[in-house]
Scaffold this active site. Structure first.
Site, short mmCIF file in Angstrom:
data_model
loop_
_atom_site.label_atom_id
_atom_site.label_comp_id
_atom_site.label_asym_id
_atom_site.label_seq_id
_atom_site.Cartn_x
_atom_site.Cartn_y
_atom_site.Cartn_z
N ASP A 101 -12.67 -72.67 37.84
CA ASP A 101 -11.78 -73.88 38.05
C ASP A 101 -12.52 -75.18 37.37
O ASP A 101 -12.52 -75.27 36.39
CB ASP A 101 -11.67 -73.70 39.51
N VAL A 151 -3.92 -70.83 44.22
CA VAL A 151 -3.56 -69.45 44.41
C VAL A 151 -4.32 -68.68 45.55
O VAL A 151 -5.52 -69.17 45.59
CB VAL A 151 -3.70 -68.68 43.04
P1 5GP Z 1 -15.20 -73.82 40.36
O1 5GP Z 1 -16.82 -73.82 40.74
O2 5GP Z 1 -15.16 -73.20 39.23
O3 5GP Z 1 -14.67 -75.10 40.62
O4 5GP Z 1 -14.49 -73.04 41.43
C1 5GP Z 1 -14.85 -71.58 41.54
C2 5GP Z 1 -14.65 -70.90 42.91
O5 5GP Z 1 -13.60 -71.71 43.75
C3 5GP Z 1 -13.88 -69.79 42.70
O6 5GP Z 1 -14.99 -68.64 42.90
C4 5GP Z 1 -12.96 -69.60 44.22
O7 5GP Z 1 -13.85 -68.92 45.24
C5 5GP Z 1 -12.66 -70.90 44.51
N1 5GP Z 1 -11.51 -71.44 43.71
C6 5GP Z 1 -11.06 -72.15 42.83
N2 5GP Z 1 -9.81 -72.25 42.77
C7 5GP Z 1 -9.22 -71.60 43.85
C8 5GP Z 1 -7.91 -71.17 43.77
O8 5GP Z 1 -6.99 -71.81 43.29
N3 5GP Z 1 -7.52 -70.26 44.96
C9 5GP Z 1 -8.69 -70.03 45.71
N4 5GP Z 1 -8.23 -69.12 46.63
N5 5GP Z 1 -10.04 -70.21 45.37
C10 5GP Z 1 -10.10 -71.15 44.56
#
Ligand code: 5GP
Ligand code: MG
Length: 178
Positions: A101, A151
């Site tokens: 993300d 999601v």
């Molecule tokens: P980042 O650090 O890249 O922003 O986020 C990664 C983490 O955020 C992922 O491992 C996940 O746990 C959570 N996450 C990010 N987007 C989503 C989403 O759309 N749905 C869910 N359930 N978790 C998300």
């Protein structure tokens, strides 16, 4: 059983086929090189187990429990990294996560794996959100590129719910997540 939330996005059979293709590509890349999988809990549990069924039997596995989300928003901080260990010294490491993300989680865990002595660190995610990242993180293996929507299912949660859904579904963002 209660009605599943939101809208269907990726079916269980679409995911199954894609996981098999990803595993075949990972096997080709790491042929004759001992591999350590580091899976990020809890979101990647279904994905890593399904991948592992198709990987070499010598593959080592570590689980790191890190989190950044509350509800449908990232807190901007990674919790739990101080407890993440494993014998990564001189190993080829493949970080596995459910979704890329902002990139913060994989950026921080990748640095941590290098600090523990990993020889190489690559990234494999089931989902990659098409959005501007806060960190420059590229996944070598991506299951599906998806829209910037929240999601759930196949391991992904909303405040610990919906992980057990066999498919992936989109939820409308809550007003607080805008
Ligand atoms: P980042 O650090 O890249 O922003 O986020 C990664 C983490 O955020 C992922 O491992 C996940 O746990 C959570 N996450 C990010 N987007 C989503 C989403 O759309 N749905 C869910 N359930 N978790 C998300
Ligand atoms: Mg996660």
């Amino acid at each position: 059983m209660s009605r599943p939330p939101g809208k269907s996005y990726l079916s269980a059979s679409q995911i199954r086929l894609r996981v098999r293709t990803l595993a075949a590509s990972i096997c080709r890349t790491y042929r004759n090189r001992p591999l350590t999988i580091v899976a990020l809990l809890k979101g990647s549990v279904f994905f890593v187990v399904d991948l592992l069924r198709h990987l070499d039997s010598d593959t080592e596995v570590e689980f790191w429990n890190v989190s950044s989300y509350e509800g449908t928003r990232s807190t901007g901080k990674i919790r739990g990294l101080e407890h993440c260990r494993g014998n990564l010294h001189g190993r080829d490491v493949l970080l596995i996560d459910d979704i890329l993300d902002s990139g913060l989680t994989l950026d921080r865990t990748r640095s941590h794996a290098k600090k523990l002595g990993a020889r190489t660190v690559q990234i494999c995610v089931l989902l990659s959100k098409q959005r501007k990242r806060a960190r420059n993180v590229r996944a070598r293996w991506i299951g599906f590129k998806i829209k910037d929507e929240f999601v759930v299912g196949y391991g992904l949660d909303l405040d610990q719910r919906y992980r057990a859904l066999p498919s992936i579904r989109t939820l409308p963002s809550s007003p607080s997540s805008t």
